[in-house]
Design an enzyme around this catalytic site. Structure first.
Site, PDB file in Angstrom:
ATOM      1  CB  SER A 140      -0.944  -0.036   1.082  1.00 46.83           C
ATOM      2  OG  SER A 140      -1.586   1.195   1.369  1.00 46.83           O
ATOM      3  CE1 TYR A 153      -4.681  -1.923   4.636  1.00 46.00           C
ATOM      4  CE2 TYR A 153      -3.437   0.105   4.101  1.00 46.00           C
ATOM      5  CZ  TYR A 153      -3.976  -0.963   3.488  1.00 46.00           C
ATOM      6  OH  TYR A 153      -4.155  -1.285   2.502  1.00 46.00           O
TER       7      TYR A 153
END
Length: 254
Positions: A140, A153
């Site tokens: 990501s 995350y």
């Protein structure tokens, strides 16, 4: 990718929805024999029906190491050696100071980080032994700089980037490719839950096309869109006072 028959065996995790589903469908349309995994059997069955004869469903919770090992071995027994593994399973659980939770971090690490490692377990030794294969890991853009609400995350995605970098020279000597995929915001059921602005939001089909092109070229890093990559890397390079002046403005309103 041009559509040709019998391109090999691919395994896509987190294939029930979103990017994973889009990648799996395109690979099947392009001639791959595709094993798909997710927790929800209904999603897998509907995906398999979209490209009949090319997609085989293997229901799996990647946080279960024994189940991941068994599934990887079943895929190779039923379909043949895995040539391409797209380890995409993961999720985003918002993390902030007011609702700090150890459990939040644990489930994020178990799914995003250890779920990826669990699925590598049964296939990396096989690829190394054959001196061929390709592992693709879903990272990501949040890996490049710490962003508000993405503490757990972003930490897992940064860990996956570091892991891929560490493995790259080692895998190279055994003829095994490794790719880290770092998308920005893509229109999926996961991002639909976000309650904050998502700059440079991309259509799913456009994201899948970029990923498949990068995999075909066996690129190490697939970072997109370029505007988001530039922004996040510039943010990471700023001195602390400037960086935090920007990220404070990203905090959700209480």
């Amino acid at each position: 990718m041009a559509g040709t028959a019998n391109r090999g065996v691919a395994w896509v995790t987190g294939a029930g929805t979103g990017i994973g589903r889009g990648i799996a469908r395109r690979l099947a349309e392009d001639g791959w024999s595709v094993a798909v995994s997710a927790r929800t059997a209904r999603d897998l069955d509907s995906l398999a029906a979209e490209v009949p004869g090319r997609i085989t469903a293997f229901q799996l919770d990647v946080t279960d190491p024994k189940a991941a090992d068994d599934t990887g071995r079943r895929i190779e027994a039923d379909l043949g050696p895995v040539d391409l593994a797209v380890l995409n399973a993961g999720s985003y659980f918002p993390t902030n100071a007011r609702s700090f939770s150890v459990d939040n971090f644990r489930k994020t690490v178990d799914l995003n980080l250890m779920g990826t490692v669990n699925c590598m377990g049964p296939i990396v030794p096989s690829m190394v032994g054959r001196r061929s294969g390709h592992i693709a890991i879903m990272g990501s853009q949040s890996a490049f700089s710490g962003l508000p609400t993405a503490a757990s995350y972003g930490a897992t995605k940064a860990a996956l980037n570091s892991m891929a970098e560490a493995f790259k020279p080692d895998f190279d000597r055994y003829g095994v490719a490794i790719t880290i995929i770092n998308p920005g915001f893509v229109k999926t059921p996961l991002t639909a839950k976000n309650r904050f602005p998502m700059p440079f939001l991309m259509e799913l089909d456009d994201a899948v096309e970029i990923i498949l092109r990068g995999l075909e070229q066996r690129r190490f890093a697939i970072n997109f869109p370029w505007q988001m990559t530039l922004s996040t890397k510039l943010l990471a390079a700023l001195p602390g006072w400037a960086k935090f002046a920007i990220t404070r403005k990203m905090l959700p309103k209480e």
